[in-house]
Design a protein around this motif. Structure first.
Motif, short mmCIF file in Angstrom:
data_model
loop_
_atom_site.label_atom_id
_atom_site.label_comp_id
_atom_site.label_asym_id
_atom_site.label_seq_id
_atom_site.Cartn_x
_atom_site.Cartn_y
_atom_site.Cartn_z
N TRP A 125 0.87 -1.19 0.00
CA TRP A 125 0.00 0.00 0.00
C TRP A 125 0.90 1.23 0.00
O TRP A 125 1.51 1.58 1.00
N LEU A 126 0.96 1.89 -1.15
CA LEU A 126 1.76 3.10 -1.30
C LEU A 126 0.85 4.31 -1.13
O LEU A 126 -0.25 4.37 -1.72
N ASP A 127 1.30 5.26 -0.33
CA ASP A 127 0.60 6.53 -0.09
C ASP A 127 -0.73 6.31 0.63
O ASP A 127 -0.88 5.34 1.35
N GLY A 128 -1.66 7.25 0.46
CA GLY A 128 -2.94 7.17 1.15
C GLY A 128 -3.01 7.97 2.43
O GLY A 128 -3.86 7.73 3.27
N TYR A 129 -2.10 8.95 2.59
CA TYR A 129 -2.03 9.72 3.83
C TYR A 129 -2.73 11.07 3.74
O TYR A 129 -3.00 11.70 4.77
N GLY A 130 -2.98 11.57 2.53
CA GLY A 130 -3.62 12.87 2.39
C GLY A 130 -2.70 14.05 2.61
O GLY A 130 -3.14 15.20 2.59
N SER A 131 -1.43 13.76 2.83
CA SER A 131 -0.42 14.81 2.97
C SER A 131 0.66 14.56 1.93
O SER A 131 0.71 13.49 1.32
N HIS A 184 3.55 13.20 0.31
CA HIS A 184 4.20 11.96 0.74
C HIS A 184 4.67 11.18 -0.48
O HIS A 184 4.06 11.24 -1.56
N THR A 185 5.78 10.44 -0.31
CA THR A 185 6.30 9.57 -1.37
C THR A 185 6.64 8.22 -0.77
O THR A 185 7.32 8.14 0.26
N ASP A 186 6.18 7.14 -1.41
CA ASP A 186 6.53 5.77 -1.04
C ASP A 186 7.20 5.08 -2.23
O ASP A 186 6.89 5.38 -3.40
N THR A 187 8.08 4.14 -1.92
CA THR A 187 8.75 3.38 -2.99
C THR A 187 8.73 1.89 -2.67
O THR A 187 8.69 1.48 -1.50
N LEU A 188 8.78 1.11 -3.73
CA LEU A 188 8.82 -0.35 -3.65
C LEU A 188 9.66 -0.84 -4.82
O LEU A 188 9.36 -0.51 -5.98
N SER A 189 10.74 -1.60 -4.55
CA SER A 189 11.63 -1.98 -5.65
C SER A 189 12.17 -3.38 -5.47
O SER A 189 12.24 -3.90 -4.34
N GLN A 190 12.54 -3.99 -6.58
CA GLN A 190 13.18 -5.32 -6.58
C GLN A 190 14.06 -5.42 -7.81
O GLN A 190 13.69 -4.97 -8.90
N THR A 191 15.22 -6.04 -7.64
CA THR A 191 16.15 -6.24 -8.74
C THR A 191 15.97 -7.63 -9.32
O THR A 191 15.92 -8.62 -8.58
N VAL A 192 15.86 -7.71 -10.64
CA VAL A 192 15.69 -9.00 -11.33
C VAL A 192 16.68 -9.08 -12.48
O VAL A 192 17.14 -8.06 -13.00
N THR A 193 16.98 -10.31 -12.88
CA THR A 193 17.82 -10.55 -14.05
C THR A 193 17.00 -11.29 -15.09
O THR A 193 16.49 -12.39 -14.83
N VAL A 194 16.83 -10.67 -16.26
CA VAL A 194 16.11 -11.30 -17.36
C VAL A 194 17.13 -12.07 -18.20
O VAL A 194 18.05 -11.46 -18.76
N PRO A 195 17.03 -13.41 -18.26
CA PRO A 195 18.06 -14.18 -18.96
C PRO A 195 18.20 -13.79 -20.42
O PRO A 195 17.20 -13.47 -21.10
N ALA A 196 19.43 -13.82 -20.90
CA ALA A 196 19.67 -13.60 -22.32
C ALA A 196 18.98 -14.71 -23.11
O ALA A 196 18.95 -15.86 -22.70
N THR A 248 -7.90 15.56 -12.65
CA THR A 248 -6.54 15.97 -13.03
C THR A 248 -5.52 15.08 -12.33
O THR A 248 -5.57 14.91 -11.10
N PRO A 249 -4.57 14.49 -13.09
CA PRO A 249 -3.61 13.54 -12.48
C PRO A 249 -2.53 14.25 -11.66
O PRO A 249 -1.44 14.55 -12.16
N THR A 250 -2.83 14.50 -10.40
CA THR A 250 -1.88 15.19 -9.53
C THR A 250 -1.14 14.25 -8.58
O THR A 250 -0.07 14.59 -8.09
N ASP A 251 -1.72 13.08 -8.28
CA ASP A 251 -1.04 12.05 -7.49
C ASP A 251 -0.69 10.91 -8.44
O ASP A 251 -1.56 10.43 -9.19
N THR A 252 0.55 10.47 -8.42
CA THR A 252 0.99 9.54 -9.46
C THR A 252 1.71 8.32 -8.89
O THR A 252 2.32 8.37 -7.81
N GLU A 309 2.06 11.67 -3.51
CA GLU A 309 0.86 12.46 -3.21
C GLU A 309 1.25 13.93 -3.08
O GLU A 309 2.30 14.25 -2.52
N ASP A 310 0.36 14.82 -3.55
CA ASP A 310 0.67 16.25 -3.46
C ASP A 310 0.13 16.89 -2.18
O ASP A 310 0.41 18.06 -1.90
N GLY A 311 -0.67 16.18 -1.40
CA GLY A 311 -1.16 16.71 -0.13
C GLY A 311 -2.54 17.29 -0.18
O GLY A 311 -3.08 17.72 0.85
#
Length: 718
Positions: free
Chosen positions: A610-616, A618-630, A651-655, A700-702
């Protein structure tokens, strides 16, 4: 929609595991069986069905158990094990350390704590946890064990073996809250006893000072070209998997007889076991194993692991060896027929073998000495067609037996199948993807994979018990192959190549190539009760015995050979894509992104990101490194996304953005809000042959909350 607060999220994150994960109060935790329970399959010993119940186990009798925990990210692990043995993939030969394995695939510390807390609450004395977090040991009275696992412990008489044992009458069970982390429990019975796969010749042993009879190291080294590899095991270490002890004086006599020198054997106790001061009936087995490895790879270091002969002892030994990570080869000459133990216990050992494969450790196991009726000398009886475990595990190499004839100049003369060499079809393990070209139909694993001399009529000279004996059995074949693997690893290091690691994918690749006839002795005559030797693979001798120098050359050539079928094995690459482990790994996540609350539902299971949702702002991140075989022509990322917003302006203000490396490959916003989840698809085929970091960033822009909820992420390649 529901606006969440940072303070609430933080408070939930630090609640004690005993309260959150078990879902009961302190008072409830002391009351057994209040919460719903889940049965653990395959936890009843099959011997119970054909044994005579004699009564209850005394309530105060002490019983020790091993609770095995589930590995994480199983799809990712399967992909890694395939890739690490496939030449041409980025992962080829990039074996993991125990720490790396634990970070990606082992049970979490949270899961361990959850199990330990439950066992303690049931009044059990909780012992050590294996260093790789796969096993928690505990001890208690029969009454406490029965309460903890929802079982009833009874005393039984095995009519076939005329011995008594205790066992649980029905499947063990655990609270439903533990079902996602507990794989099984072993030690609820003491029926299964591992037997050495040793077969003495029917001759009177020579006196201790006599000239030995039987096959000498020079003979089998010459016949299998072990003397032509240019290696003697220097710089390698082999683990011997044992349930008894040895006399160092016997090993010294053997070495002296044949002019062998190498590092002294060292004992590694498991669960306090150390039999060396007074070896039991298995002494001959232990000394056979050590002496054959010494003959095949004289300079290899031998670590002799000694464990209690029980399900728990075997599981603890398997996990200690891989967690210690001091060896590159394991030799196993002890086993049980599959129907004589629980599939739960076998799975626990196989999970440790998966870790061995990930760390580059080869495992060789004797296939048994009762042919296709492996239960002949055990409870299930000679009428049962069965195979031996651990030889049936798909993450080790099962070694069958032959009768080897050697020329007067120690060359290879002929070879036939030993009539009681173990082999057949597993009823527990599915046929692995690498087991191809065998000509055997069906979906289950077949045994053995390879073979070497084992017939007592062509047996080995072994010094044990202060005398010379002639011994055969697949107990001799497994350490011979282990000695070969030690030779190979020495050569690989010199050549700058990876160690052999999980041998079967590589051995089968060679066996199904044009070099088969020059790298293996194809054994085509002889049979056991149900299977006959023949051209190519068979269920008595596997692919045959080694032509060690040619096999080494073929295996070393694998470092530059392109992978088969374009270098891409169809697989799913994202680890923990449903977040159901309750911890981020192998994701990296900010703040309280992982969530199992009710504010936003998961797409499946209980957890989601669950990223964001605070109404202020805010920035959340979620990442994973993968190797796509040749070589992969397709790489498609899919995930389920629920966008929930309080904003009425489209208007797309939260992305939410998705980046592959530094390239943005997808963008969503509050304008994509919907009542439920929508599956999103991103083509990543252009990243074949690359290691890339996939990063979701929610901003989120707040000016009103927007939640970006992600679940069931997958990256399928093919």
């Amino acid at each position: 929609m529901r606006h969440r607060s940072l303070a609430l999220a933080a408070a939930i994150a630090v609640l004690p595991l005993t309260a959150v994960s078990l879902g009961v109060s302190t008072a409830q935790a002391a009351t057994p069986h209040v919460a719903p329970r889940v049965a653990l399959p395959n936890t009843v010993n099959p011997a119970v069905a054909h044994s005579e119940k004699k009564g209850d186990v005394p309530a105060e009798q002490q019983i020790s158990v091993a609770v095995s925990l589930k590995l994480r990210n199983s799809d990712e692990l399967d992909h890694f094990l395939s890739a690490v043995t496939t030449p041409g993939t980025p992962e080829f030969g990039q074996y993991l350390t125990p720490e790396q394995f634990s970070a990606r695939f082992a049970p979490t510390q949270q899961a361990v704590d959850q199990v330990r807390d439950y066992l303690t609450a049931q009044g059990l004395t909780v012992g050590d946890t294996s260093a790789n977090r796969q096993v928690v040991n505990a001890r208690g009275t029969a009454a406490q064990i029965s309460q903890a696992f929802g079982t009833h412990e009874s005393a039984y008489l095995d009519p076939g073996q005329q011995r008594t044992f205790f066992a649980n009458d029905a499947a063990a069970s655990i609270p439903a809250e533990l079902a996602s982390v507990v794989q099984g429990v072993s030690g609820l019975d003491n029926h299964a006893v591992r037997k050495g796969r040793i077969a003495p010749q029917s001759v009177t042993p020579n006196a201790a000072t006599s000239t030995p009879s039987g096959m000498a190291p020079a003979q089998y080294r010459g016949a299998y070209n072990l003397d032509k590899t240019g290696a003697d095991g220097t710089g390698t270490t082999v683990a011997l998997w044992e349930f008894d002890g040895y006399k160092s004086s016997d090993l010294t006599t053997y070495d002296g007889q044949y002019g062998l020198t190498g590092p002294a054997v060292a004992t590694v106790p498991v669960d306090g076991a150390n039999y060396d001061s007074a070896p039991g009936q298995g002494e001959g087995e232990v000394e056979l194993d050590s002496e054959i490895v010494r003959g095949a790879a004289p300079k290899a270091t031998q670590l002799l692991y000694e464990a209690p002969n029980s399900d728990q002892g075997e599981i603890d030994m398997a996990n200690k060896i891989v967690a210690d990570n001091k060896v590159s080869v394991i030799s196993i000459s002890w086993g049980t027929c599959e129907p004589d133990t629980t599939a739960s216990s076998m799975t626990a050992v196989d999970n440790a073998f998966k870790q061995a494969a990930a760390q580059g450790i080869s495992v060789f196991s004797a296939s048994g000495d009762d042919g296709s009726k492996d239960c002949t000398r055990s409870a299930s009886g000679a009428s049962v067609t069965s195979v031996d475990f651990p030889a049936s595990s798909p993450h080790q190499t099962g070694v069958g037996g032959t009768n080897l004839q050697v020329t007067g100049s120690n060359g290879y003369s002929s070879e036939s199948a030993w009539s009681t060499a173990g082999g057949g079809v597993s009823t527990v393990f599915a046929k692995p993807s690498w087991q191809t070209g065998t000509g055997v139909a069906g979906t289950m694993r077949t045994v053995p994979d390879v073979s070497s001399n084992a017939d007592p009529k062509s047996g080995f000279a072994i010094y044990t018990g202060g005398a010379w004996n002639v011994y055969g059995g697949t107990s001799a074949a497994a350490p011979l192959w282990a000695g070969y693997a030690a030779q190979f690893n020495q050569k690989a290091k010199t050549a700058g190549q990876p160690v052999l690691g999980e041998a079967n994918p590589k051995l089968y690749a060679v066996a199904t190539s044009g070099t088969y006839g020059s790298t293996f002795h194809d054994v085509t005559t002889g049979a056991n009760q149900d299977y006959a030797a023949g051209q190519g693979y068979d269920q008595v001798t596997g692919w045959g015995s080694p032509v060690a120098d040619a096999l080494t050359t073929a295996l070393l050539g694998g470092g530059t050979t392109p992978p088969p079928t374009g270098g891409c094995t169809a697989a799913q690459l994202i680890g923990n894509g449903g977040f159901e482990t309750g911890t981020p790994a192998p994701w990296t996540a900010s703040g309280s992104v992982l969530d199992n609350g009710t504010g936003e539902p998961a797409h499946s299971g209980n957890w989601k990101a669950w990223l964001d949702g605070y109404g202020s702002a805010h920035t959340d991140t979620l990442s994973q490194t993968v190797t796509v075989p040749a070589g992969c022509k397709s790489a498609v990322l899919t995930f389920w996304l629920h966008v929930d917003t309080a904003k009425t302006d489209p208007t797309p203000t939260d992305t939410l953005t998705l980046q592959a490396g530094s390239t943005t490959v997808g963008t969503w916003s509050n304008a994509d809000a919907a009542d439920g989840y929508v599956q999103r698809t991103v083509d990543l085929s252009g990243y074949a042959g690359q290691t890339v970091n996939l990063t979701f960033t929610g901003t989120e822009d707040g000016n009103g909350q927007t939640s970006f909820v992600i679940d069931d992420v997958a990256l399928n390649v093919g």
